[in-house]
Design a protein around this motif. Structure first.
Motif, mmCIF file in Angstrom:
data_model
loop_
_atom_site.group_PDB
_atom_site.id
_atom_site.type_symbol
_atom_site.label_atom_id
_atom_site.label_comp_id
_atom_site.label_asym_id
_atom_site.label_seq_id
_atom_site.Cartn_x
_atom_site.Cartn_y
_atom_site.Cartn_z
ATOM 1 N N VAL A 26 -27.377 43.198 30.328
ATOM 2 C CA VAL A 26 -27.315 43.030 28.875
ATOM 3 C C VAL A 26 -28.342 43.946 28.218
ATOM 4 C CG1 VAL A 26 -26.498 40.650 29.101
ATOM 5 C CG2 VAL A 26 -28.957 41.087 28.868
ATOM 6 N N PRO A 27 -28.084 44.409 26.980
ATOM 7 C CA PRO A 27 -29.012 45.324 26.312
ATOM 8 C C PRO A 27 -30.218 44.655 25.675
ATOM 9 C CG PRO A 27 -27.081 44.980 24.935
ATOM 10 C CD PRO A 27 -26.821 44.254 26.226
ATOM 11 N N TYR A 28 -30.295 43.328 25.723
ATOM 12 C CA TYR A 28 -31.385 42.628 25.040
ATOM 13 C C TYR A 28 -32.777 43.128 25.446
ATOM 14 C CZ TYR A 28 -34.673 38.987 23.730
ATOM 15 O OH TYR A 28 -35.756 38.313 23.213
ATOM 16 N N PRO A 29 -33.079 43.341 26.735
ATOM 17 C CA PRO A 29 -34.432 43.796 27.074
ATOM 18 C C PRO A 29 -34.817 45.092 26.375
ATOM 19 C CG PRO A 29 -33.283 43.071 29.031
ATOM 20 C CD PRO A 29 -32.266 43.114 27.943
ATOM 21 N N GLU A 30 -33.877 46.031 26.305
ATOM 22 C CA GLU A 30 -34.181 47.289 25.617
ATOM 23 C C GLU A 30 -34.407 47.063 24.132
ATOM 24 O OE1 GLU A 30 -32.334 51.784 24.968
ATOM 25 O OE2 GLU A 30 -31.487 50.439 26.504
ATOM 26 N N LEU A 31 -33.554 46.248 23.514
ATOM 27 C CA LEU A 31 -33.721 45.943 22.091
ATOM 28 C C LEU A 31 -35.075 45.274 21.845
ATOM 29 C CD1 LEU A 31 -32.585 45.711 19.184
ATOM 30 C CD2 LEU A 31 -31.596 43.505 19.882
ATOM 31 N N LEU B 117 -39.859 40.944 30.694
ATOM 32 C CA LEU B 117 -38.487 40.465 30.510
ATOM 33 C C LEU B 117 -37.849 40.459 31.889
ATOM 34 C CD1 LEU B 117 -37.951 42.736 27.442
ATOM 35 C CD2 LEU B 117 -38.050 40.254 27.339
ATOM 36 N N SER B 118 -37.359 39.292 32.339
ATOM 37 C CA SER B 118 -37.049 39.134 33.751
ATOM 38 C C SER B 118 -35.643 38.631 34.019
ATOM 39 C CB SER B 118 -38.052 38.147 34.381
ATOM 40 O OG SER B 118 -37.796 37.999 35.755
ATOM 41 N N HIS B 119 -34.998 39.254 35.015
ATOM 42 C CA HIS B 119 -33.668 38.854 35.475
ATOM 43 C C HIS B 119 -33.725 37.502 36.181
ATOM 44 C CE1 HIS B 119 -29.533 39.857 36.822
ATOM 45 N NE2 HIS B 119 -29.851 39.186 37.911
ATOM 46 N N ASN B 120 -34.826 37.245 36.890
ATOM 47 C CA ASN B 120 -35.041 35.973 37.578
ATOM 48 C C ASN B 120 -36.255 35.274 36.985
ATOM 49 O OD1 ASN B 120 -33.084 35.915 39.983
ATOM 50 N ND2 ASN B 120 -33.974 37.963 40.135
ATOM 51 N N ASP B 121 -36.204 33.948 36.959
ATOM 52 C CA ASP B 121 -37.313 33.186 36.397
ATOM 53 C C ASP B 121 -38.518 33.284 37.324
ATOM 54 O OD1 ASP B 121 -38.552 31.686 34.514
ATOM 55 O OD2 ASP B 121 -37.579 29.786 35.027
ATOM 56 N N GLU C 40 -40.220 36.408 28.981
ATOM 57 C CA GLU C 40 -38.906 35.837 28.725
ATOM 58 C C GLU C 40 -38.043 35.964 29.969
ATOM 59 O OE1 GLU C 40 -36.589 36.601 25.222
ATOM 60 O OE2 GLU C 40 -38.357 37.310 24.111
ATOM 61 N N TYR C 41 -37.458 34.854 30.367
ATOM 62 C CA TYR C 41 -36.425 34.873 31.385
ATOM 63 C C TYR C 41 -35.116 35.194 30.685
ATOM 64 C CZ TYR C 41 -32.782 32.764 34.331
ATOM 65 O OH TYR C 41 -31.629 32.531 35.043
ATOM 66 N N VAL C 42 -34.493 36.296 31.093
ATOM 67 C CA VAL C 42 -33.271 36.786 30.444
ATOM 68 C C VAL C 42 -32.141 36.753 31.464
ATOM 69 C CG1 VAL C 42 -32.193 38.668 29.162
ATOM 70 C CG2 VAL C 42 -34.678 38.309 29.009
ATOM 71 N N PRO C 43 -31.293 35.735 31.433
ATOM 72 C CA PRO C 43 -30.174 35.717 32.383
ATOM 73 C C PRO C 43 -29.352 37.004 32.286
ATOM 74 C CG PRO C 43 -30.359 33.605 31.255
ATOM 75 C CD PRO C 43 -31.314 34.545 30.565
#
Length: 398
Positions: free
Chosen positions: A52-57, A29-33, A44-47
């Motif tokens: 945001v808590p999405y990576p932990e979830l 799960l990445s902050h940058n693409d 997953e690229y995660v802006p």
């Protein structure tokens, strides 16, 4: 099969190259693409990943179906949540208490002062905490957020007028104050494991806070046999002796060397040093700090740490943004410049935002620290002399 959860920040990290044995078990799960992710188990690229808590979830949801053997991150701002997930899921690695002690600068100094000298410090709840500290310790003082990095949002208060000006800012609930320490600032960068030890010491070219007032920044390596380098390595060991540390860890230690020849802790982080530090380490020692740390953290083999003295040392100098539209010059005409790079993402007229802000930077080589420093100052003068004004309507550096 090894399943590895990765919370990534670095935009150029190539996990398939760093961890080829685990590529089909990587869940990134990445902050940058990122590039080269096709063979990952999940990518997953995660802006705004670190905010945001999405990576932990997502990792917790994935863990319902598979057991993660390791959880790694390259990002200091993710160390605490990575530790929290590990503890909840029974994954080995750094604990929450350990991560907090390296992230919260008040806790850090409370722990470290058991073993080494630290500046006087206090957590700030309100302005009277600051004025009380100044009354007891006098000016100058340094006010900074307890969990920030890169010299961001740090303020040095030298007198009552600067205190009044500071009081006009929006108050934050995450501040601390500490006494200002005179002297040079050194950094020690290490990767340590049960059967592995790499430690290298360097001196910052100038105080990192100077970037925010327009001073150029950089660092230059010490020879490992230098007497001060040995003292700094001992200081690292003594400092870490006060902390709860994982079996495998990377550390970036910053130390004041006072005019009285005393070593005083500035800060210590449980991650690889940033800015040009990894590039300098690769140039001198042929060792990639991040790859070595991550492979050891995942139980993978690495080459032995270098044992022979380095043939040459390296240093870097970065020209800070000028606050006006300027064009960085082409590569300097010196054979001892090993690498030169222009920041092509920098907006015209940008001002320094943190200690890594740069218009361009150069890496130089030399036979010893003294020669490296002379060459850094020479290339700095050349770069400054060859900056050129450019129209403000132009975009970032070409």
């Amino acid at each position: 099969m090894a399943n590895v959860a990765v919370i990534n920040y670095g935009p150029l990290n190539d996990y398939a190259a760093m961890l080829p044995e685990l590529v089909d078990g990587l869940h990134v799960l990445s902050h940058n693409d990122l590039a080269n992710t096709a063979d990952f188990a999940l990518y997953e690229y995660v802006p705004d990943c670190e905010f945001v808590p999405y990576p932990e979830l997502k990792i917790r949801q994935l863990a319902r179906e598979r057991r993660f053997t390791h959880l790694i991150t390259d990002n200091e701002y993710d160390l605490e949540r990575a530790a929290r997930i590990r503890e909840d899921l029974g994954i080995p690695g750094q604990s929450s208490a350990s991560a907090l002690s390296f992230r919260d600068k008040v806790v850090m100094k409370e722990v470290a002062q058991r073993a080494v000298a630290t500046p006087r410090f206090a957590r700030l709840q309100a302005i009277n905490d600051l004025t009380d500290f100044i009354a007891e310790n006098a000016y100058p003082v340094v006010v900074k957020p307890v969990k920030q990095g890169g010299s961001r949002d740090i303020v040095v208060l030298r007198d009552e007028n600067e205190l009044v000006e500071f009081s006009r800012r929006h108050w934050r609930d995450d501040l601390m104050v500490e006494g200002y320490v005179e002297g040079d600032i050194y950094h020690v960068d290490a990767v340590l494991a049960d059967d592995y030890r790499f430690v290298a010491s360097s001196r910052y070219l100038r105080n990192c806070l100077g970037v925010l007032s327009g001073q150029n920044n950089g660092s230059l390596q010490l020879h490992p046999q230098d007497k001060l380098a040995k003292r700094l390595e001992e200081f690292l060991d003594t400092t870490l002796g006060a902390f709860d540390t994982p079996s495998t860890g990377a550390y970036h230690l910053e130390v004041f060397h006072t005019p009285e020849d005393e070593l005083v802790l500035c800060e210590i982080a449980s991650r690889v040093g940033g800015s040009r530090i990894p590039a300098l380490t690769r140039a001198t020692y042929g060792l990639d700090l991040l790859t070595t740390w991550l492979r050891l953290s995942c139980g993978l083999p690495v080459d032995p740490p270098p044992s022979a003295p380095p043939a040459e040392l390296h240093g870097s100098v970065a020209i800070v943004p000028q606050g006006r539209p300027v064009r960085a010059p082409d590569s300097p005409p010196f054979e001892w410049v090993r690498h030169y790079q222009v920041n092509k993402q920098l907006a015209p007229g940008a001002t320094p935002q943190n200690s890594t802000s740069n218009l361009c930077f150069a890496i130089v080589r030399g036979a010893d620290t003294q020669e490296v420093e002379r060459r850094l100052l020479e290339v700095e003068d050349w770069l400054l002399a060859h900056l050129r004004e450019r129209p403000s309507h132009e975009g970032p550096n070409p």
